[in-house]
Structure formats: structure tokens, C-alpha cells
Write a protein that holds these residues in place. Structure first.
Motif, mmCIF file in Angstrom:
data_model
loop_
_atom_site.group_PDB
_atom_site.id
_atom_site.type_symbol
_atom_site.label_atom_id
_atom_site.label_comp_id
_atom_site.label_asym_id
_atom_site.label_seq_id
_atom_site.Cartn_x
_atom_site.Cartn_y
_atom_site.Cartn_z
ATOM 1 N N PRO A 202 19.478 41.257 4.466
ATOM 2 C CA PRO A 202 20.339 41.929 3.905
ATOM 3 C C PRO A 202 21.813 41.191 3.651
ATOM 4 O O PRO A 202 22.570 41.719 3.061
ATOM 5 N N ASP A 203 21.565 40.534 4.854
ATOM 6 C CA ASP A 203 22.800 40.192 5.086
ATOM 7 C C ASP A 203 23.351 39.159 4.953
ATOM 8 O O ASP A 203 24.300 37.971 5.468
ATOM 9 N N ALA A 204 22.866 38.311 3.505
ATOM 10 C CA ALA A 204 22.498 36.966 2.845
ATOM 11 C C ALA A 204 24.408 36.555 2.957
ATOM 12 O O ALA A 204 24.988 35.413 2.943
ATOM 13 N N ALA A 205 25.105 36.695 2.465
ATOM 14 C CA ALA A 205 26.182 36.796 1.664
ATOM 15 C C ALA A 205 27.283 37.001 2.747
ATOM 16 O O ALA A 205 27.870 36.226 2.914
ATOM 17 N N GLU A 206 27.237 37.162 4.106
ATOM 18 C CA GLU A 206 27.640 36.343 5.552
ATOM 19 C C GLU A 206 27.700 35.531 5.639
ATOM 20 O O GLU A 206 28.662 34.925 6.638
ATOM 21 N N LEU A 207 26.704 34.586 4.825
ATOM 22 C CA LEU A 207 26.324 33.872 5.567
ATOM 23 C C LEU A 207 27.104 32.284 4.147
ATOM 24 O O LEU A 207 26.964 31.443 4.649
ATOM 25 N N PHE A 208 26.737 32.994 3.277
ATOM 26 C CA PHE A 208 26.674 32.096 2.052
ATOM 27 C C PHE A 208 26.581 32.470 0.933
ATOM 28 O O PHE A 208 26.879 33.361 1.013
ATOM 29 N N ASP A 209 27.613 31.413 -0.077
ATOM 30 C CA ASP A 209 27.960 31.767 -1.463
ATOM 31 C C ASP A 209 27.223 31.502 -2.132
ATOM 32 O O ASP A 209 27.051 32.458 -3.363
ATOM 33 N N ARG A 210 26.264 30.732 -2.565
ATOM 34 C CA ARG A 210 25.458 29.966 -3.514
ATOM 35 C C ARG A 210 24.152 29.459 -2.527
ATOM 36 O O ARG A 210 24.422 28.988 -1.540
ATOM 37 N N LEU A 211 23.427 29.529 -3.110
ATOM 38 C CA LEU A 211 22.314 28.347 -2.176
ATOM 39 C C LEU A 211 21.573 27.481 -3.365
ATOM 40 O O LEU A 211 21.049 27.635 -4.486
ATOM 41 N N ILE A 212 21.043 25.857 -2.659
ATOM 42 C CA ILE A 212 20.224 25.020 -3.618
ATOM 43 C C ILE A 212 19.011 25.335 -2.879
ATOM 44 O O ILE A 212 19.027 24.988 -1.481
ATOM 45 N N LEU A 213 17.655 25.474 -3.099
ATOM 46 C CA LEU A 213 16.880 25.611 -2.269
ATOM 47 C C LEU A 213 15.511 24.149 -2.919
ATOM 48 O O LEU A 213 15.285 24.411 -4.161
ATOM 49 N N GLN A 214 15.611 23.360 -1.929
ATOM 50 C CA GLN A 214 14.404 22.054 -2.701
ATOM 51 C C GLN A 214 13.343 21.521 -2.591
ATOM 52 O O GLN A 214 12.934 21.758 -0.939
ATOM 53 N N SER A 215 12.186 21.601 -3.128
ATOM 54 C CA SER A 215 10.770 22.185 -2.570
ATOM 55 C C SER A 215 9.717 22.587 -1.330
ATOM 56 O O SER A 215 9.795 21.752 -0.715
ATOM 57 N N GLY A 216 10.856 23.920 -1.312
ATOM 58 C CA GLY A 216 10.650 24.639 0.019
ATOM 59 C C GLY A 216 9.875 25.251 -0.256
ATOM 60 O O GLY A 216 9.667 26.654 -1.531
ATOM 61 N N PRO A 217 8.197 26.280 0.337
ATOM 62 C CA PRO A 217 7.655 27.452 0.479
ATOM 63 C C PRO A 217 9.180 29.030 0.719
ATOM 64 O O PRO A 217 10.244 28.668 0.909
ATOM 65 N N LEU A 218 8.861 29.811 0.021
ATOM 66 C CA LEU A 218 9.529 31.533 0.049
ATOM 67 C C LEU A 218 8.951 32.160 1.021
ATOM 68 O O LEU A 218 9.164 32.882 1.034
#
Length: 483
Positions: A202-218
């Protein structure tokens, strides 16, 4: 030689190195060394120092073993001794004005949660800094130090390390000319897996504003499955799966035992493995479930994979050649994959071996299908861009294997560790196109191609650069299990 640049953060002054228009500050503690009484505990605040701390060299690397030789010839390991390995490294444009408020990119390396280092040459952030970006790379605990499933220890300590590093960036990055309100996080492989877990909070926006995910499981695993490696190590060492039990074993010995247990595992993932565990503050539920229900919906996302992820794991040791038609059928039945999916792969590649088809299906199950579902779920809520890296390396049949895109994203195809996978003479035009797209996303929030929609546009990167391919190989995803 330029004067050594000096900055002040809340814990003291740092003396870096300036070269080629870029200032570097390496080995900066964002948390106290996780040894002694701090071992197997949540990260604690860094220790204040007096005077100027030398930030001209990378800090220690987390306890780990090199990759097995069959893979290690493509994935080098950097080992730097020491206890102070919860550190970040910062590259910033030299000559920046005070209060420059430059965009920030924070990179989290991969390594199957057991290996990896921010000190690899291919992860040098100078090319990003020359585009006016403050680049940060993160070291975190791996293996049992970071992901043991112990009865009385918070789960996923390595994820909590990354959370602490991202909060350090918010607090301190202005000292390097960065804008704490313009932070993009980028993770590759296991680093994308851990960032996906933080993205789902829920607090992801406190950590970063944009995100890049490369070749990773979710995904993360149920605790019973994630604990298999820890339990196996405990049995071999004769210690209880508790803080006291594992703290009684030197870190190097835990690494050795983990390596021995892993040696019997299949390239397709059977057997105990280090994994994210569901439960606790870092990963309260399976990240993919939270994300599909709307977590992180306000954060722009750039996500993708290579077209032949499996080739890094199945080609070098010859496993791809040993997989029979019967093995493919059995694996399909166990994974509940419809026959039509295998048939679709065979139609597209009639000359593909059973091992190649199984590798492609496995890659789709782990990465491509989940990222497609995630992108679909975000239509209308937050912009999402999807890419696929398709350039095929001529080295040892690796093709468009897992991690092949990294040298291009960093514009470091000439780095020694990039050459190990891509060979010499990798297309610079492709590096230019990918690096430019990543820079554009960090600076402007748009990589420069059509965002995801019902038409499912994918930016395909090959030797010529990039182009849009709509809903590629859709028939290979239809009917794949989602659980």
C-alpha cells in the motif's frame, strides 16, 4: 585530475571521484552492517562517521558463491570482503548546480536471490549520469542472510533492505543533486521480483514514483514451499531453523551448504530453492494477486522480458538437448498447460526441439503471461509500456537469453561482462535505442512508444532498434494456468 567531489549526508561527509564529467560516490551505507547481533534482523540505521569517508571504492559484497562454471562463464561474480555490505553507489553529473533536482534512477540487481553485486562493470551508471540522471545502485542481503525462512525472524530481509535503501534515497538524494520526488526504481530478474513485492504494498508510492521491471517473476511462494531450502540447510548443518540456530553457523558455511543443496536441483526449478516467502511486513500477500487487484495503479510502469529467457539456463549445460518429447508431455501435464499451447509453439517453430518448446512455455508461465495479465489489468488506471528483447547473441547458442538486454539498457555492450554474453560487435544501434528509451522514461515518464491498450502493443527490440508488434504470439498465452 579534478578535485575530489565532497557531499554531506545525514551520517557524515563523503569524498568521491570525478571522471569524464561524472561524480561517483561508492559504498555509502544506507544501513548498519548486518553482522553480529544485527544478523538475521531488520536493517538498522547506518552508523554516523567523523571526517570524510572515502567513497572512491565499492563496498563489500554480500556473502555468496560464484555461479557454477557452466553458467559462471557468462555471469561473473565480484567478491569484495567486509561486513559493510548494505550500501548504495551514486553516479551524478559533475558540475551540477545546487538544488538541481535531477531525475533519479535506482537499480536493484538480480542473481536468483542468492548472488549478485552492484559492482559489476556492466552496471556502471555513468552513461545514465551523462544524460542528467542521478543513478543509484543497491547492495542487499542474498541467500540465507537475506531470505532464510526462520521461525523467529522477519521474512524477506533482503526486501526490507531494499525498502530501507529506497527510503535512504528519498531522504538523502538531494545532496547529490537528485529530486526525491522523481525517483524511478529499476530491477532485473530477482531484483524485479523483489521490486514487484514492494510495488504491491500500500505504501509503494512512498518508495518510488515510476517503476521498471525487467525479466522478473511477480510472485512469492507460500511459506511452506519457500522454507524448503532453509529446512534442508538446517538439517545438513544440524541446527534449528531459528535465529540462534542459523546465527551459530558462519555466513560462508551457510553459503557452502546452500550451494551443495542447490547442486541437485533441476534447471526447470524442481527441488529446494531460495524464494520470496508470503507473510510478514515485506510481502503480506502474493504480490501478483495484489497487483492484479489494483495495487500500484497510480505508478507508471515499464515492463518486459527477453524472447528466449530459458536459453541462459538450459543451453550452456546441454539440458535443452536432453529433454525428450515424453518429458515435455509430462511437464505440460504437471503444469496444467493445454496441448494447444504446445501446438502453437510448434507451429511457429516447426524445427524446435522438445527442450526448446518446454523452455519457451516455462518462460511464458514465469514471466511473459503474468506481465501481460498485469498490463491488461492496468488499462485505464495508469500508463504501462511493454517491451520484448529479441536480438539473438551469436555466443554459444544463447540467443535472446535472460539478462542479454542489460548491456544494451546500460549502453555498456563494450563492458567485459556484457561481452561474455553478447560477444564483441553487438549492435550499438540497439544499445542506443534501448538506453534512449530508458532515459526517456526516467526523465519524462514515457519511453517513446505506444502505451499498453486492448491492442496489446509490444515494443520489440532487435538489431534494427525498436518497432511495435501487436499482441505477439498471443495463441501461446491463451489457456495458460494463472495460479
Amino acid at each position: 585530475m579534478p578535485d575530489a567531489p565532497v557531499v554531506a549526508v545525514s551520517t557524515g561527509r563523503l569524498r568521491g571521484v570525478s571522471d569524464g564529467g561524472v561524480d561517483r560516490y561508492l559504498g555509502i551505507p544506507y544501513a548498519a552492517p548486518p553482522v553480529g547481533e544485527r544478523r538475521f534482523r531488520e536493517p538498522e540505521p547506518p552508523v554516523v562517521w567523523e571526517g570524510e569517508r572515502d567513497a572512491s571504492r565499492f563496498g563489500a559484497t554480500a556473502p555468496q558463491a560464484p555461479y557454477p562454471p557452466v553458467i559462471g562463464r557468462y555471469l561473473p561474480t565480484v567478491e569484495i570482503p567486509g561486513d559493510d555490505f548494505l550500501t548504495v553507489n551514486v553516479w551524478a553529473p559533475a558540475g551540477r548546480v545546487p538544488d538541481a533536482k535531477l531525475p533519479v534512477l535506482v537499480f536493484v540487481h538480480g542473481g536468483a536471490l542468492t548472488r549478485g553485486s552492484a559492482a559489476l562493470a556492466a552496471y556502471d551508471g555513468a552513461r545514465f549520469a551523462r544524460h542528467g540522471i542521478v543513478f543509484v545502485s543497491v547492495q542487499y542481503r542474498v541467500g540465507q542472510e537475506g531470505f532464510a525462512v526462520l521461525d523467529d525472524v522477519p521474512r524477506n530481509l533482503g526486501v526490507l533492505d531494499q525498502q530501507a535503501a529506497l527510503r535512504w534515497v528519498r531522504r538523502e538524494i538531494a545532496a547529490f543533486g537528485g529530486d526525491p520526488a522523481r525517483v524511478t526504481a529499476m530491477g532485473h530478474s530477482a531484483g524485479a521480483n523483489t521490486l514487484a513485492a514492494l510495488f504491491a504494498l500500500p505504501d509503494a508510492a512512498e518508495l518510488f514514483d515510476r517503476l521498471i521491471l525487467q525479466s522478473g517473476p511477480l510472485t512469492a511462494q507460500p511459506v511452506e514451499k519457500a522454507a524448503r531450502m532453509t529446512r534442508a540447510i538446517g538439517r545438513k548443518r544440524g541446527v534449528a531453523p531459528t535465529r540462534a540456530g542459523f546465527a551459530s553457523v558462519p555466513a560462508a558455511d551457510l553459503v557452502a551448504t546452500q550451494t551443495a543443496v542447490s547442486a541437485g536441483a533441476s534447471p526447470l526449478g524442481r527441488g529446494p530453492a531460495v524464494a520470496l516467502a508470503i507473510g510478514g511486513a515485506a510481502i503480506p500477500r502474493n504480490p501478483v494477486d495484489a497487483l492484479l487487484e489494483g495495487a500500484g495503479a497510480g505508478i507508471p510502469l515499464l515492463i518486459g522480458s527477453t524472447s528466449e529467457e530459458y536459453r541462459l539456463w538450459l543451453v550452456p549445460g546441454g539440458a535443452v538437448e536432453r529433454i525428450s518429447r515424453a518429458t515435455l508431455t509430462l511437464a505440460r501435464l504437471v503444469a496444467r498447460v493445454p496441448k494447444a499451447v504446445v501446438a502453437a509453439h510448434a507451429r511457429r517453430r516447426p524445427d524446435a526441439s522438445p527442450g526448446e518448446i518446454l523452455g519457451e512455455v516455462t518462460g511464458d508461465l514465469l514471466v511473459r503471461a503474468p506481465l501481460t495479465r498485469l498490463a491488461d489489468s492496468r488499462i485505464g488506471s495508469a500508463p504501462t509500456w511493454v517491451y520484448e528483447f529479441r536480438w539473438q547473441s551469436p555466443v554459444d547458442g544463447l540467443g535472446a537469453a535472460h539478462a542479454m538486454e542489460l548491456g544494451f539498457v546500460f549502453d555498456r555492450v563494450d563492458a567485459d561482462d556484457s561481452v561474455l554474453m553478447a560477444g564483441r560487435g553487438a549492435p550499438q544501434a540497439l544499445a542506443d535505442a534501448m538506453h534512449r528509451a530508458w532515459v526517456s522514461f526516467v526523465v519524462d515518464g514515457d519511453p517513446g512508444w505506444e502505451p499498453w491498450s486492448a491492442a496489446r502493443p509490444v515494443q520489440a527490440f532487435d538489431a534494427a532498434g525498436g518497432r511495435i508488434d501487436r499482441a505477439p504470439r498471443q495463441d501461446e498465452l491463451e489457456g495458460l494456468p494463472t495460479g
